[in-house]
Scaffold this active site. Structure first.
Site, PDB file in Angstrom:
ATOM      1  N   ASN A   9      -3.727 -12.583  -2.781  1.00 51.50           N
ATOM      2  CA  ASN A   9      -3.935 -11.217  -2.277  1.00 51.50           C
ATOM      3  C   ASN A   9      -5.423 -11.087  -1.965  1.00 51.50           C
ATOM      4  O   ASN A   9      -6.234 -10.932  -2.867  1.00 51.50           O
ATOM      5  CB  ASN A   9      -3.516 -10.194  -3.336  1.00 51.50           C
ATOM      6  CG  ASN A   9      -3.858  -8.767  -2.917  1.00 51.50           C
ATOM      7  OD1 ASN A   9      -4.151  -8.513  -1.743  1.00 51.50           O
ATOM      8  ND2 ASN A   9      -3.815  -7.838  -3.855  1.00 51.50           N
ATOM      9  N   TRP A  10      -5.725 -11.171  -0.696  1.00 46.96           N
ATOM     10  CA  TRP A  10      -7.141 -11.152  -0.290  1.00 46.96           C
ATOM     11  C   TRP A  10      -7.765  -9.773  -0.437  1.00 46.96           C
ATOM     12  O   TRP A  10      -8.978  -9.631  -0.317  1.00 46.96           O
ATOM     13  CB  TRP A  10      -7.283 -11.619   1.155  1.00 46.96           C
ATOM     14  CG  TRP A  10      -7.042 -13.078   1.383  1.00 46.96           C
ATOM     15  CD1 TRP A  10      -6.582 -14.003   0.468  1.00 46.96           C
ATOM     16  CD2 TRP A  10      -7.259 -13.803   2.598  1.00 46.96           C
ATOM     17  NE1 TRP A  10      -6.499 -15.244   1.044  1.00 46.96           N
ATOM     18  CE2 TRP A  10      -6.907 -15.150   2.356  1.00 46.96           C
ATOM     19  CE3 TRP A  10      -7.706 -13.442   3.874  1.00 46.96           C
ATOM     20  CZ2 TRP A  10      -6.997 -16.136   3.343  1.00 46.96           C
ATOM     21  CZ3 TRP A  10      -7.794 -14.424   4.858  1.00 46.96           C
ATOM     22  CH2 TRP A  10      -7.436 -15.757   4.578  1.00 46.96           C
ATOM     23  N   LYS A  11      -6.958  -8.742  -0.601  1.00 43.77           N
ATOM     24  CA  LYS A  11      -7.445  -7.352  -0.635  1.00 43.77           C
ATOM     25  C   LYS A  11      -8.272  -7.076   0.640  1.00 43.77           C
ATOM     26  O   LYS A  11      -8.026  -7.711   1.664  1.00 43.77           O
ATOM     27  CB  LYS A  11      -8.250  -7.099  -1.905  1.00 43.77           C
ATOM     28  CG  LYS A  11      -7.515  -7.522  -3.175  1.00 43.77           C
ATOM     29  CD  LYS A  11      -8.116  -6.918  -4.405  1.00 43.77           C
ATOM     30  CE  LYS A  11      -7.496  -7.556  -5.633  1.00 43.77           C
ATOM     31  NZ  LYS A  11      -7.763  -6.798  -6.837  1.00 43.77           N
ATOM     32  N   HIS A  95       1.099  -2.031  -5.153  1.00 41.31           N
ATOM     33  CA  HIS A  95      -0.058  -2.587  -5.881  1.00 41.31           C
ATOM     34  C   HIS A  95      -0.755  -1.429  -6.618  1.00 41.31           C
ATOM     35  O   HIS A  95      -0.840  -0.314  -6.096  1.00 41.31           O
ATOM     36  CB  HIS A  95      -1.016  -3.263  -4.898  1.00 41.31           C
ATOM     37  CG  HIS A  95      -2.058  -4.090  -5.585  1.00 41.31           C
ATOM     38  ND1 HIS A  95      -3.155  -3.521  -6.190  1.00 41.31           N
ATOM     39  CD2 HIS A  95      -2.158  -5.429  -5.810  1.00 41.31           C
ATOM     40  CE1 HIS A  95      -3.896  -4.483  -6.750  1.00 41.31           C
ATOM     41  NE2 HIS A  95      -3.306  -5.650  -6.530  1.00 41.31           N
ATOM     42  N   GLU A  97      -3.728  -0.696  -7.004  1.00 46.78           N
ATOM     43  CA  GLU A  97      -4.831  -0.061  -6.261  1.00 46.78           C
ATOM     44  C   GLU A  97      -4.266   0.949  -5.261  1.00 46.78           C
ATOM     45  O   GLU A  97      -4.877   2.001  -5.020  1.00 46.78           O
ATOM     46  CB  GLU A  97      -5.682  -1.142  -5.570  1.00 46.78           C
ATOM     47  CG  GLU A  97      -6.514  -1.910  -6.595  1.00 46.78           C
ATOM     48  CD  GLU A  97      -6.902  -3.324  -6.199  1.00 46.78           C
ATOM     49  OE1 GLU A  97      -6.780  -3.685  -5.014  1.00 46.78           O
ATOM     50  OE2 GLU A  97      -7.329  -4.069  -7.103  1.00 46.78           O
ATOM     51  N   GLU A 167       1.688  -6.830 -13.041  1.00 51.25           N
ATOM     52  CA  GLU A 167       0.229  -6.812 -12.993  1.00 51.25           C
ATOM     53  C   GLU A 167      -0.285  -5.706 -13.909  1.00 51.25           C
ATOM     54  O   GLU A 167      -0.367  -4.534 -13.487  1.00 51.25           O
ATOM     55  CB  GLU A 167      -0.250  -6.553 -11.562  1.00 51.25           C
ATOM     56  CG  GLU A 167       0.151  -7.637 -10.584  1.00 51.25           C
ATOM     57  CD  GLU A 167      -0.863  -7.776  -9.461  1.00 51.25           C
ATOM     58  OE1 GLU A 167      -1.292  -8.892  -9.204  1.00 51.25           O
ATOM     59  OE2 GLU A 167      -1.237  -6.748  -8.851  1.00 51.25           O
ATOM     60  N   GLY A 173      -8.789  -7.764 -11.741  1.00 49.21           N
ATOM     61  CA  GLY A 173     -10.195  -7.801 -11.333  1.00 49.21           C
ATOM     62  C   GLY A 173     -11.165  -7.560 -12.482  1.00 49.21           C
ATOM     63  O   GLY A 173     -12.360  -7.343 -12.254  1.00 49.21           O
ATOM     64  N   SER A 212      -6.396 -11.381 -13.079  1.00 52.17           N
ATOM     65  CA  SER A 212      -7.449 -12.335 -13.471  1.00 52.17           C
ATOM     66  C   SER A 212      -6.917 -13.735 -13.749  1.00 52.17           C
ATOM     67  O   SER A 212      -7.378 -14.415 -14.670  1.00 52.17           O
ATOM     68  CB  SER A 212      -8.238 -11.791 -14.672  1.00 52.17           C
ATOM     69  OG  SER A 212      -8.869 -10.574 -14.335  1.00 52.17           O
ATOM     70  N   GLY A 233      -5.681 -12.455  -7.004  1.00 50.82           N
ATOM     71  CA  GLY A 233      -6.645 -11.693  -6.215  1.00 50.82           C
ATOM     72  C   GLY A 233      -7.910 -12.496  -5.984  1.00 50.82           C
ATOM     73  O   GLY A 233      -7.982 -13.363  -5.101  1.00 50.82           O
ATOM     74  N   GLY A 234      -8.923 -12.245  -6.803  1.00 50.11           N
ATOM     75  CA  GLY A 234     -10.246 -12.849  -6.603  1.00 50.11           C
ATOM     76  C   GLY A 234     -10.217 -14.351  -6.378  1.00 50.11           C
ATOM     77  O   GLY A 234     -10.893 -14.864  -5.475  1.00 50.11           O
TER      78      GLY A 234
HETATM   79  C1  PEP Z   1      -4.479  -8.532  -7.555  1.00 46.46           C
HETATM   80  O1  PEP Z   1      -5.242  -8.000  -6.769  1.00 46.46           O
HETATM   81  O2  PEP Z   1      -3.270  -8.416  -7.391  1.00 46.46           O
HETATM   82  C2  PEP Z   1      -5.041  -9.291  -8.659  1.00 46.46           C
HETATM   83  C3  PEP Z   1      -4.222  -9.778  -9.555  1.00 46.46           C
HETATM   84  O3  PEP Z   1      -6.424  -9.443  -8.689  1.00 46.46           O
HETATM   85  P1  PEP Z   1      -7.264 -10.421  -9.639  1.00 46.46           P
HETATM   86  O4  PEP Z   1      -6.576 -11.764  -9.632  1.00 46.46           O
HETATM   87  O5  PEP Z   1      -8.613 -10.457  -9.016  1.00 46.46           O
HETATM   88  O6  PEP Z   1      -7.250  -9.808 -11.008  1.00 46.46           O
END
Ligand code: PEP
Length: 253
Positions: A9-11, A95, A97, A167, A173, A212, A233-234
């Site tokens: 997930n590049w956001k 999500h 966010e 999640e 994040g 994470s 994500g990251g």
């Molecule tokens: C996400 O954005 O779905 C996510 C899990 O981010 P991260 O891996 O950065 O915690």
């Protein structure tokens, strides 16, 4: 045997030049890795770029959101049919966010799930509790409510063509990861909840963990019996890290 799935997930990150480097690397390296399904969910303007680079490769592409509406007077909304025009496979819905920053309710998320399903996109339904909810013992109540919202609109059969991502909001994040045991307990809860309605759908449902995930903790998480891969994500913005996470999934496939 469900097999593992790893989704990036590049956001709201990326640009044409940086994406080209990342996508080219994934296209070059990932075909050598069999035994795991891989996808990247990119910002809307880059769906065409992902299609162009990844077509014919083993890597699928997805969107990070989708409109709950069909075509019409909904300025700026991107419909599921528009996404399938670009051979998009997945759409993330719900999500945390989107729920928190864009006030998406359970019923809006359910409508987005329904729109994806109807268009032939595979929705990745994100569910998860906040830290306060976990500490109040409400994790299962919250996650159960988020899933029920979809079940009441779409029915359990819709999950045969969907993915669920657990999640925990407190792990996204933040660098804090749910322990493998904490994550497994929630994944088992989700599978057993669905299993009470349809055992076959529950057994085949891929339930990803997100929050994470890194190359260093992916293996332990993916070893859990009900964790079928990750939503990343990251770490999905760094080709080497993302590939290492995909490799960790194969070893536990
Ligand atoms: C996400 O954005 O779905 C996510 C899990 O981010 P991260 O891996 O950065 O915690």
């Amino acid at each position: 045997m469900r097999g593992k799935l790893v989704v990036g997930n590049w956001k709201s990150n990326g640009n044409l030049a940086a994406n080209a480097v990342l996508l080219d690397k994934l296209r070059a390296v990932l075909p050598a890795i069999s035994g795991v399904d891989v996808a990247v969910c990119v910002p809307f303007p880059y769906i065409a770029q992902a299609q162009q680079v990844l077509s014919g490769s083993t890597v699928a592409w997805g969107a990070q959101d989708v409109s709950q509406f069909a075509a019409g007077a909904y300025t700026a909304a991107v419909t599921a049919d528009m996404l399938t025009d670009f051979a998009t496979k997945y759409a993330i819905v719900g999500h945390s966010e989107r729920r928190a920053l864009f006030a998406e309710s359970d019923s809006v998320v359910a409508a987005k799930f329904a729109a994806s399903n109807a268009a032939g996109l595979v929705p990745i339904l994100c569910v998860g509790e906040s830290l306060q909810e976990r500490e109040s013992g409400l994790a299962e109540t919250v996650i159960g409510r988020q899933i029920d919202a979809v079940l009441s609109v779409c029915g359990v059969a819709s999950l045969a063509n969907a993915v669920v991502a657990y999640e925990p909001v407190w792990a996204i994040g933040t660098g804090k990861t749910a322990s493998p045991e904490q994550a497994q307990a929630v994944h088992a809860f989700i599978r057993s909840k669905i299993g009470k309605l349809d055992a076959v759908v529950a057994a085949g449902l891929k339930i990803l963990y997100g929050g994470s995930v890194k190359a260093s903790n992916a293996g332990e998480l993916f070893s859990q019996p009900d964790i079928d891969g990750g939503l990343i994500g990251g770490a999905s913005l760094l080709a080497d890290d993302f590939v290492a996470i995909c490799r960790a999934a194969i070893l536990r496939g």
